[in-house]
Design a protein around this motif. Structure first.
Motif, PDB file in Angstrom:
ATOM      1  N   PHE A 252       5.295   0.382  11.681  1.00 41.57           N
ATOM      2  CA  PHE A 252       6.729   0.324  11.430  1.00 41.57           C
ATOM      3  C   PHE A 252       7.131   1.551  10.601  1.00 41.57           C
ATOM      4  CE2 PHE A 252       5.309  -3.889  12.286  1.00 41.57           C
ATOM      5  CZ  PHE A 252       6.348  -4.518  12.955  1.00 41.57           C
ATOM      6  N   LEU A 253       8.196   2.225  11.011  1.00 43.69           N
ATOM      7  CA  LEU A 253       8.713   3.375  10.278  1.00 43.69           C
ATOM      8  C   LEU A 253       9.882   2.949   9.412  1.00 43.69           C
ATOM      9  CD1 LEU A 253       8.872   6.072  13.116  1.00 43.69           C
ATOM     10  CD2 LEU A 253       6.902   5.395  11.729  1.00 43.69           C
ATOM     11  N   ALA A 254       9.999   3.566   8.239  1.00 49.05           N
ATOM     12  CA  ALA A 254      11.118   3.274   7.340  1.00 49.05           C
ATOM     13  C   ALA A 254      11.495   4.543   6.590  1.00 49.05           C
ATOM     14  CB  ALA A 254      10.754   2.164   6.348  1.00 49.05           C
ATOM     15  N   GLY A 255      12.767   4.665   6.254  1.00 46.69           N
ATOM     16  CA  GLY A 255      13.245   5.788   5.470  1.00 46.69           C
ATOM     17  C   GLY A 255      13.150   7.101   6.229  1.00 46.69           C
TER      18      GLY A 255
ATOM     19  N   ASP B  47      -3.050  -5.649   8.525  1.00 46.22           N
ATOM     20  CA  ASP B  47      -2.426  -6.320   9.665  1.00 46.22           C
ATOM     21  C   ASP B  47      -1.166  -5.596  10.122  1.00 46.22           C
ATOM     22  OD1 ASP B  47      -4.287  -8.549   9.690  1.00 46.22           O
ATOM     23  OD2 ASP B  47      -3.300  -9.217   7.854  1.00 46.22           O
ATOM     24  N   VAL B  48      -0.546  -4.890   9.187  1.00 52.44           N
ATOM     25  CA  VAL B  48       0.682  -4.145   9.465  1.00 52.44           C
ATOM     26  C   VAL B  48       0.605  -2.814   8.720  1.00 52.44           C
ATOM     27  CG1 VAL B  48       3.173  -4.048   9.008  1.00 52.44           C
ATOM     28  CG2 VAL B  48       2.165  -6.158   9.883  1.00 52.44           C
ATOM     29  N   VAL B  49       1.071  -1.749   9.362  1.00 53.62           N
ATOM     30  CA  VAL B  49       1.193  -0.447   8.711  1.00 53.62           C
ATOM     31  C   VAL B  49       2.673  -0.111   8.582  1.00 53.62           C
ATOM     32  CG1 VAL B  49       0.725   2.031   8.843  1.00 53.62           C
ATOM     33  CG2 VAL B  49      -1.004   0.394   9.626  1.00 53.62           C
ATOM     34  N   ALA B  50       3.104   0.192   7.366  1.00 52.15           N
ATOM     35  CA  ALA B  50       4.475   0.617   7.108  1.00 52.15           C
ATOM     36  C   ALA B  50       4.447   2.083   6.698  1.00 52.15           C
ATOM     37  CB  ALA B  50       5.116  -0.239   6.019  1.00 52.15           C
TER      38      ALA B  50
END
Length: 391
Positions: A282-285, A152-155
């Motif tokens: 969503f992008l992180a780091g 449902d979500v890609v991080a």
């Protein structure tokens, strides 16, 4: 395969996100291209901000950090042959932990596996699809076989060179970039640190940093020209240069020498991608931002990103509330740009610009003198170094 949140990358960001989601009852799967051994051995940052240390403790993965890590209550600035200490608790009421990123990763991997979490090592993400729909998916390869992770979500926590940021559609993102005209030559040495707290040294010969990984292992850095080959630096040359850059006028300090076990080059770069979210991606780091290591912000920014993202996903999962997901990029970027500025400021304050002159050097020394003489200036440094509280 299907899960609620598909996470690319088993670095500290991806692992902490998976752990925090698990604590809120949200299922996730982590895809990691490398082996477990590689993830647990690669050398990275070693300074953990006060707020990040609290997140690790409160989520139940901070016990080994508190046992084996080193609490630091300040740093030392060296310039013009003098030393000045920045007292973190006295200025901010906070401190930092010296605890290697490799150890954070070991702790998080062990906890996720103990909790039944799914970390697929050797799983290379090859594409991220349909992020503008309610059913994105990650295509990956493992053991020579192609597979798909529906979610449902890609991080995307897969670093600067990962597929996550490259999966943003053309024209969606803007990037902001600065490459510095110098690098760091970093070493690991089997010798007890010659200091109790980190030393940041500005000298006419260039910048030097004395850090540590444990009471028995020292981590030190030298400013060197871009394109430097570590093989050109003998152990003796490294120790001689470090000693010269750390030297004090009164001579009442000695740099202890020991066997050098690792040499590496770290280029210096600032980089930001906006936005940090598109659709269900969503992008992180490091997938979203890079900072020069002078301000000790890379690891900490990544951990703050996923702390925000975990809370946002949990609110959506529990209540159907998308407000925090919708504001994630703006919320994260406020801290990112503050850390980018602090890292840029520390870098340009302490390093010798190879294209600069004596005027630039005098400005640097003047600013360092201001920090040493002014509580307000020292507090500004201490607040940023220990970490602006997460809001």
């Amino acid at each position: 395969m299907r899960t609620r949140v598909g996470i690319i990358g088993a670095g500290p960001a991806g692992l902490l996100l998976s752990h925090l989601l698990h604590r809120r009852g949200v299922e996730s799967v982590v895809l990691e291209n490398r082996s477990r051994d590689y993830c647990e051995q690669r050398q990275r940052a070693g300074v953990v901000e006060h707020g990040v240390a609290e997140v690790l403790r409160e989520s139940g993965v901070g016990s080994r950090m508190d046992t084996d890590g080193l609490v630091h209550h300040g740093i030392e600035l060296r310039f013009d042959g003098r030393a000045h200490r920045i007292d973190f608790p006295g200025l901010t009421g906070r401190d930092v932990m010296i605890y290697a990123q490799t150890e954070v990763v070991k702790d998080l991997i062990a906890r996720r596996l103990a909790d039944g979490g799914q970390i697929l090592f050797g799983a290379k993400a090859t594409s991220v699809e349909d992020v503008e729909t309610d059913s994105p998916r990650i295509r990956f390869e493992r053991d020579g076989e192609a597979d798909v992770l529906e979610c449902d979500v890609v991080a995307a926590c897969d670093g600067f060179h990962g597929i996550g940021r490259r999966s943003l559609p053309s024209g969606v993102a803007r990037t902001f970039d600065k490459v510095y005209p110098f690098s760091w030559l970093g070493i690991l040495a089997d010798v007890a640190p010659s200091c109790e707290e980190l030393i940041y040294a500005h000298s006419e010969r260039g910048f030097a940093l004395h850090s540590m990984r444990s009471p028995e292992v020292s981590r030190l850095y030298l400013q060197v020209p871009n394109g430097t080959d570590p093989a050109d630096w003998s152990d003796e040359r490294i120790w001689d240069e470090l000693s010269a850059r750390f030297a004090l006028r009164d001579g009442d300090w000695t740099l202890e020498r020991g066997p050098i076990t690792d040499k590496s080059i770290t280029p210096m770069r600032s980089f930001v991608t906006e936005p940090m979210r598109h659709g269900r991606l969503f992008l992180a780091g490091d997938a979203a931002h890079i900072v020069p290591p002078t301000g000790a912000k890379g690891l900490n920014l990544a951990m703050h990103d996923v702390t925000l993202l975990a809370e946002a996903v949990a609110a959506w999962d529990e209540k159907g509330d998308t407000a925090l997901l919708d504001s994630y990029s703006d919320d994260a970027l406020r801290r990112v740009w503050r850390a980018e500025h602090f890292s840029y400021w520390m870098t340009t304050l302490l390093h010798r610009d190879p294209e600069g002159g004596e005027f630039d050097h005098r400005l640097q020394v003047s600013h360092l003198n201001r920090i040493a003489a002014s509580t307000a200036a020292a507090t500004e440094l201490a607040e940023n170094y220990t970490g602006i509280p997460l809001v």
